[in-house]
Design a protein around this motif. Structure first.
Motif, PDB file in Angstrom:
ATOM      1  N   GLU A 107     -34.882 -78.039  44.609  1.00 35.58           N
ATOM      2  CA  GLU A 107     -35.574 -77.799  43.341  1.00 35.58           C
ATOM      3  C   GLU A 107     -35.391 -76.352  42.897  1.00 35.58           C
ATOM      4  O   GLU A 107     -36.002 -75.442  43.432  1.00 35.58           O
ATOM      5  N   GLY A 108     -34.514 -76.158  41.928  1.00 37.12           N
ATOM      6  CA  GLY A 108     -34.239 -74.830  41.410  1.00 37.12           C
ATOM      7  C   GLY A 108     -33.342 -73.994  42.307  1.00 37.12           C
ATOM      8  O   GLY A 108     -33.123 -72.830  42.028  1.00 37.12           O
ATOM      9  N   GLU A 109     -32.827 -74.583  43.373  1.00 42.33           N
ATOM     10  CA  GLU A 109     -31.971 -73.854  44.302  1.00 42.33           C
ATOM     11  C   GLU A 109     -30.521 -74.286  44.135  1.00 42.33           C
ATOM     12  O   GLU A 109     -30.220 -75.470  44.097  1.00 42.33           O
ATOM     13  N   TYR A 110     -29.645 -73.285  44.027  1.00 40.51           N
ATOM     14  CA  TYR A 110     -28.220 -73.521  43.795  1.00 40.51           C
ATOM     15  C   TYR A 110     -27.423 -72.686  44.784  1.00 40.51           C
ATOM     16  O   TYR A 110     -27.813 -71.563  45.105  1.00 40.51           O
ATOM     17  N   VAL A 111     -26.311 -73.239  45.257  1.00 37.33           N
ATOM     18  CA  VAL A 111     -25.482 -72.506  46.214  1.00 37.33           C
ATOM     19  C   VAL A 111     -24.011 -72.656  45.846  1.00 37.33           C
ATOM     20  O   VAL A 111     -23.578 -73.699  45.374  1.00 37.33           O
ATOM     21  N   GLY A 112     -23.282 -71.569  46.019  1.00 40.80           N
ATOM     22  CA  GLY A 112     -21.838 -71.562  45.845  1.00 40.80           C
ATOM     23  C   GLY A 112     -21.237 -70.823  47.025  1.00 40.80           C
ATOM     24  O   GLY A 112     -21.897 -69.986  47.644  1.00 40.80           O
ATOM     25  N   TYR A 113     -20.005 -71.150  47.360  1.00 42.38           N
ATOM     26  CA  TYR A 113     -19.350 -70.520  48.506  1.00 42.38           C
ATOM     27  C   TYR A 113     -18.190 -69.665  48.026  1.00 42.38           C
ATOM     28  O   TYR A 113     -17.455 -70.060  47.127  1.00 42.38           O
ATOM     29  N   VAL A 114     -18.032 -68.500  48.646  1.00 40.18           N
ATOM     30  CA  VAL A 114     -16.994 -67.568  48.229  1.00 40.18           C
ATOM     31  C   VAL A 114     -16.278 -67.022  49.454  1.00 40.18           C
ATOM     32  O   VAL A 114     -16.856 -66.860  50.527  1.00 40.18           O
ATOM     33  N   ASP A 115     -14.987 -66.789  49.275  1.00 40.68           N
ATOM     34  CA  ASP A 115     -14.158 -66.152  50.292  1.00 40.68           C
ATOM     35  C   ASP A 115     -13.643 -64.878  49.652  1.00 40.68           C
ATOM     36  O   ASP A 115     -12.737 -64.925  48.813  1.00 40.68           O
ATOM     37  N   LEU A 116     -14.209 -63.738  50.002  1.00 45.39           N
ATOM     38  CA  LEU A 116     -13.810 -62.464  49.401  1.00 45.39           C
ATOM     39  C   LEU A 116     -12.499 -61.981  50.005  1.00 45.39           C
ATOM     40  O   LEU A 116     -12.359 -61.919  51.222  1.00 45.39           O
ATOM     41  N   PRO A 117     -11.543 -61.619  49.145  1.00 45.37           N
ATOM     42  CA  PRO A 117     -10.245 -61.142  49.643  1.00 45.37           C
ATOM     43  C   PRO A 117     -10.269 -59.648  49.972  1.00 45.37           C
ATOM     44  O   PRO A 117      -9.538 -58.860  49.392  1.00 45.37           O
ATOM     45  N   ILE A 118     -11.132 -59.252  50.874  1.00 41.01           N
ATOM     46  CA  ILE A 118     -11.276 -57.841  51.239  1.00 41.01           C
ATOM     47  C   ILE A 118     -10.807 -57.658  52.675  1.00 41.01           C
ATOM     48  O   ILE A 118     -11.192 -58.405  53.560  1.00 41.01           O
ATOM     49  N   ASP A 119      -9.987 -56.638  52.874  1.00 45.80           N
ATOM     50  CA  ASP A 119      -9.514 -56.346  54.238  1.00 45.80           C
ATOM     51  C   ASP A 119     -10.508 -55.495  54.977  1.00 45.80           C
ATOM     52  O   ASP A 119     -11.158 -54.681  54.494  1.00 45.80           O
TER      53      ASP A 119
END
Length: 94
Positions: free
Chosen positions: A82-94
């Motif tokens: 309820e009102g909670e959203y999630v996304g996944y990210v892979d940051l291209p940082i060395d």
């Protein structure tokens, strides 16, 4: 780590700018650390000015780094509660 904090601050600004004229509350949750090359969740909780969860929102997050042209990373947020959203990210940082 400074880059990571800047990405998160940029994310918050994008979220706040997209809220329109109504007042919304945006709470951002991220891991305290991350491992380059591995996906990690970015979770937000959205509610209206009375604290009621925002259901069925279309959540798109855009990450970018200030002063470094690495392009942008777009993430679709999926509703997980309820009102909670999630996304996944892979940051291209060395």
């Amino acid at each position: 780590m400074n880059r990571f904090l800047f990405v998160i601050c940029s994310l918050m600004l994008v979220l706040l700018a997209s809220c329109g004229s109504e007042k919304y509350n945006v709470n951002l949750y991220t891991p305290k650390t991350f491992t380059p090359g591995k996906s990690f969740p970015i979770q937000i909780k959205l509610s209206d000015s009375k604290g009621n969860p925002l259901l069925g929102a279309k959540v798109n997050l855009v990450l970018e780094m200030k002063n470094m042209d690495h392009g942008t990373i777009s993430i679709k947020g999926d509703e997980v509660g309820e009102g909670e959203y999630v996304g996944y990210v892979d940051l291209p940082i060395d």
